[in-house]
Structures are given as C-alpha cells and as structure tokens.
Design an enzyme around this catalytic site. Structure first.
Site, PDB file in Angstrom:
ATOM      1  N   LYS A   1       4.044   8.587   9.329  1.00 54.56           N
ATOM      2  CA  LYS A   1       3.694   8.028  10.627  1.00 54.56           C
ATOM      3  C   LYS A   1       4.644   8.503  11.749  1.00 54.56           C
ATOM      4  O   LYS A   1       4.487   9.614  12.218  1.00 54.56           O
ATOM      5  CB  LYS A   1       3.564   6.510  10.521  1.00 54.56           C
TER       6      LYS A   1
ATOM      7  N   ASP B   1       9.105   2.630   0.268  1.00 58.98           N
ATOM      8  CA  ASP B   1       8.049   3.265   1.038  1.00 58.98           C
ATOM      9  C   ASP B   1       8.206   2.794   2.481  1.00 58.98           C
ATOM     10  O   ASP B   1       7.777   1.700   2.848  1.00 58.98           O
ATOM     11  CB  ASP B   1       6.691   2.879   0.459  1.00 58.98           C
TER      12      ASP B   1
ATOM     13  N   TYR C   1       0.856  -1.191   0.000  1.00 64.82           N
ATOM     14  CA  TYR C   1       0.000   0.000   0.000  1.00 64.82           C
ATOM     15  C   TYR C   1       0.884   1.230   0.000  1.00 64.82           C
ATOM     16  O   TYR C   1       1.839   1.318   0.778  1.00 64.82           O
ATOM     17  CB  TYR C   1      -0.897  -0.002   1.236  1.00 64.82           C
TER      18      TYR C   1
HETATM   19  C1  LIG Z   1       0.153   4.705   5.964  1.00 65.22           C
HETATM   20  C2  LIG Z   1       0.914   4.421   4.728  1.00 65.22           C
HETATM   21  C3  LIG Z   1       0.866   5.268   3.604  1.00 65.22           C
HETATM   22  C4  LIG Z   1      -0.077   6.444   3.497  1.00 65.22           C
HETATM   23  O1  LIG Z   1       0.150   7.390   4.454  1.00 65.22           O
HETATM   24  P1  LIG Z   1      -1.047   8.440   4.790  1.00 65.22           P
HETATM   25  O2  LIG Z   1      -0.414   9.358   5.780  1.00 65.22           O
HETATM   26  O3  LIG Z   1      -2.158   7.618   5.331  1.00 65.22           O
HETATM   27  O4  LIG Z   1      -1.393   9.103   3.509  1.00 65.22           O
HETATM   28  C5  LIG Z   1       1.697   4.995   2.542  1.00 65.22           C
HETATM   29  N1  LIG Z   1       2.529   3.939   2.566  1.00 65.22           N
HETATM   30  C6  LIG Z   1       2.599   3.102   3.618  1.00 65.22           C
HETATM   31  C7  LIG Z   1       3.575   1.970   3.597  1.00 65.22           C
HETATM   32  C8  LIG Z   1       1.779   3.306   4.719  1.00 65.22           C
HETATM   33  O5  LIG Z   1       1.818   2.455   5.736  1.00 65.22           O
END
Ligand SMILES: *Cc1c(COP(=O)(O)O)cnc(C)c1O
Length: 425
Positions: free
Chosen positions: A267, A239, A144
């Site tokens: 995060k 990511d 994701y």
């Molecule tokens: C949470 C998350 C996102 C998106 O971040 P948001 O602040 O919710 O837009 C993208 N990549 C990963 C791996 C994530 O865990």
C-alpha cells in the site's frame, strides 16, 4: 443523485468482467450499493463519471497517505516514466527506496520489493518455512494476508463473510498447514504452542488488524506472541501492508514496540503503484535466491516508476512532525465522532488515522464480535453517507483512513453527514 453514466458503465463492465469489478469489495455489494466509476481524483476528492464528488476515506485502501495525485509524487512518477516504465534490470531507485524503509522500520535490515501485498506475504511465509524447516503457520481469524491459497483460512477483508477455507478452489491439503485462531486470545495461543510449538514455522499477524475493521491488540498480546515465537524457534511475521507508514515511520511495530522477524509492507510504500515489499534480519533475507535456496522473483519487481513514487511518498511522510500532525488531527476527529455516537449502539474503533464504525452495543475485540455486529444497519448508514458525498471504505469489515490532505472543512462536513446519517437509520 443522477447516476446515469455510472449505471451504464457498470452494466457494460458486468458483461465483460465478473461482477463488473477487478477486486470484489469494490462492487459495494456488502453495503447494498452499486460501485462507483471514477474519472479522476485529486487530494481527497473522488469525481465519478457522472461528475459527482465524494470525500474519500478509503484512499485506495489507505495507499494515499498524502491524498490522490499529490503534485510531488506525480512529478517524480512522470519524470521516471519518461525514462521507461520498466527496465527489467536493476536501477539505483530500488536501493534508494530500500534505504529509506530500512532507516524507518526498526526490524528490517534487508528488504526485497515485489508487486503486491499478497506476494510480499507469500514470500515471507516461504522464507520462514525454509529458515525453520517447518511447515505449520499460525494465523488469526479475521486477519487478511492477501489471496494466496494457504492463507485464505478464516480470513478478513473481502472474504470476511466466508467460514474455514475462505474460498472455493482451495484444496484441503493446502490449508492443512494453516491454523487459524481468535485474535486477542493469548490463552489459545499458549495452548497451540504447548501442543505444536516445535512444528510452527511462523506466526503471521496484522499487528493492528484492519481487515475485519480496526481491532487493536490488547495490552501484552503482541509481546507474548513475540516471546512464544522466540522460545519455540518460530518466526514472527508482521503483516504491515496497511499499518506500515500509516501509524508512523516504523509502523505498528514501533507503535507497540514489538519487533517481528519478518515484515510485509505494501500500500503506502508503493506510492500508489503496484509495489510492495518484505524484509527482516540479514541472515534470514539472505536465504533468498540468488544467494540462498528460497526462490522468489517478479517481472515488474522494483519497478522504477513505483520506486520513485514510493520514495517521494516516504520522503514527504518522514518530514519533521508529519505523523504527529496526522495522528493529532485524527485524534481530534475521533473525539468529535465519539460525541456523535454517544449513547447509541455504535462502537468507534480507532488507532491513529485508521477507524471503523461497528454497529454494536458491546466492544468489538475479535472477528467473532465483528461478525456479530449489525451489518444491515451499517449498510444503511453507509448508503446515507454516500448520498451526502462521503466515501467510506465500502464494507462493515474494513478500515477507513484520514490523510494529510483532508481539510478542516471536509472533516466538518463529514461530521455533519455522520450526524444526519445516524439519525436516518
Ligand atoms: C491489502 C492487504 C494485503 C494484500 O495486498 P494486495 O496488494 O492487495 O495483494 C495483505 N495484507 C494486508 C494486511 C492488507 O491490508
């Protein structure tokens, strides 16, 4: 449990907000429960508006490495807030946090702050396309990368149940330039590179996927990705929105010793505020406006309160022995969990302080495996845990987290609850 106020709040919210929530996984639909409505949280304890307490293993999706409302982070936030919640102009707090990130993450030489992980990834992709002059993006099923159109292809997290273009409203033309292939299958990656290597702008990956549940990369997988990208002039984007500052100061790239060209963070780095970042080699990052031709901007980017809170969070995390302690406690907790599920059709996938239970008799190594696990049984397990005051991340396709704030008593209570929940399902 008495849930009168929560039920009323949910009904009210449903009249005004689609599904009553501002992010779909919070609805708890995928575990067959109703959403919690929280009045406050401290350390690892969530208190809902009915005054029920829960030990939190979601921690705002891994954000709260030090627990909710940590005194030092709260203090730094309030001190900054008194000087205004947003300047819309630069402040030294931005370079201060940038310095800490760059010192911690081996591949980042320059960084830019944004307001969400989605933006961090979107901008990383734009940068990679501009740098390479190519369009094609290669991603992995179940990873994701936020909710931007061109990455909602076989994605994980809240869209884990949806095939191909993971959302309605995403034009075929937008996803035409995104290829999604199975995670942990290096042969397939090789094939794609053989055919299309010279048109791939970037490979984007969660180096430790956590949005299809925790699924570690097999030995050599990330290394060969790195090599294929280098050989074909494609950029490798990690990511690390979840894994950054979760596994250690240098995230998954340090844990697995593979260096990406661009890293997306979020995060933890925002200290509990809407802040995220992306960074990489200087010559790539300097393509961004105002120096270069890649446009990227944000009204609240580098927000002072978020920068101060992020700085305080990282300061705490970078103290001698912090990650050793967290990872060692997590390892011990994992050992106890494994004893509880021994001989049962349950898999525990765990790396550092991230873990997921999969209700499956066979190991879960990719999205296809994860999709074939018994999600109804997970739902029953989940609801039994909730009944006992334990809040895990509310989906069979998400990671749960340990924080530095979980006490031994809480961990032991959780183990007892797991023991009991497994028996009841
Ligand atoms: C949470 C998350 C996102 C998106 O971040 P948001 O602040 O919710 O837009 C993208 N990549 C990963 C791996 C994530 O865990």
């Amino acid at each position: 449990m008495e849930k009168n106020l929560s039920q009323t709040a949910y009904q009210e919210a449903c009249k005004l907000i689609p599904g009553g929530v501002n992010s779909p996984v919070r609805s708890l639909r995928s575990v067959g429960a109703e959403p919690l409505f929280i009045q406050k949280a401290s350390g690892t304890i969530l208190t809902d508006i009915d005054n029920q307490h829960y030990i939190d293993y979601c921690l705002s999706w891994g954000v709260h490495l030090h627990g909710h409302a940590h005194p030092a982070i709260t203090k730094a936030s309030i001190a900054t807030l008194r000087k205004s919640s947003s300047f819309g102009i630069s402040s030294p707090l931005e370079a201060q946090l940038a310095g800490l990130v760059i010192q911690s993450v081996p591949s980042i030489e320059k960084i830019r702050f944004v307001s969400s992980g989605t933006e961090a990834v979107m901008s990383s992709i734009r940068l990679a396309r501009a740098w390479t002059g190519r369009d094609l993006i290669l991603k992995f099923d179940g990873c994701y990368h936020g909710h931007a159109d061109h990455l909602l292809v076989n994605a994980g997290s809240g869209v884990a149940g949806i095939k191909s273009a993971s959302s309605a409203g995403v034009p075929e033309d937008f996803v035409r330039h995104t290829l999604s292939i199975p995670f942990n299958e290096i042969k397939t990656v090789r094939k794609v590179f053989d055919k299309k290597g010279y048109s791939i702008a970037a490979v984007i990956i969660e180096p430790l996927p956590a949005n299809m549940g925790v699924i570690p990369p097999e030995a050599g997988f990330l290394e060969e990705l790195r090599e294929l990208c280098t050989r074909h002039g494609s950029l490798l984007i990690f990511d690390e929105v979840i894994s950054g500052f979760r596994l250690g100061p240098g995230g998954a790239q340090e844990w697995y010793t593979v260096r990406p060209d661009i890293t997306a963070l979020g995060k933890i780095v925002g200290g509990g505020y809407p802040a995220a970042a992306f960074g990489g080699k200087t010559e790539i990052m300097d393509q961004l406006a105002p120096l270069g031709a890649v446009y990227q901007a944000g009204t609240l980017s580098g927000n002072p309160v978020a920068m101060a809170a992020g700085y305080e969070s990282l300061q705490l995390a970078l103290k001698e022995g912090f990650y050793n302690r967290l990872n060692e406690r997590s390892r011990q907790f994992g050992n106890e969990l494994r004893k509880l599920i021994q001989g049962k059709d349950i898999q525990l996938n765990q790396v550092g302080s991230l873990f997921t239970f999969f209700f499956s008799s066979t190991p879960v190594k990719n999205f296809n495996h994860a999709s074939n696990t018994n999600t109804l049984q997970f739902g029953r397990f989940y609801r039994a845990m909730l009944e006992q005051g334990i809040y895990l991340s509310p989906s069979p396709f998400e990671a749960s987290f340990l924080s530095a704030a979980h006490t031994d008593r809480q961990l032991n209570k959780t183990l007892r609850a797991i023991h009991k929940s497994i028996k009841t399902i």
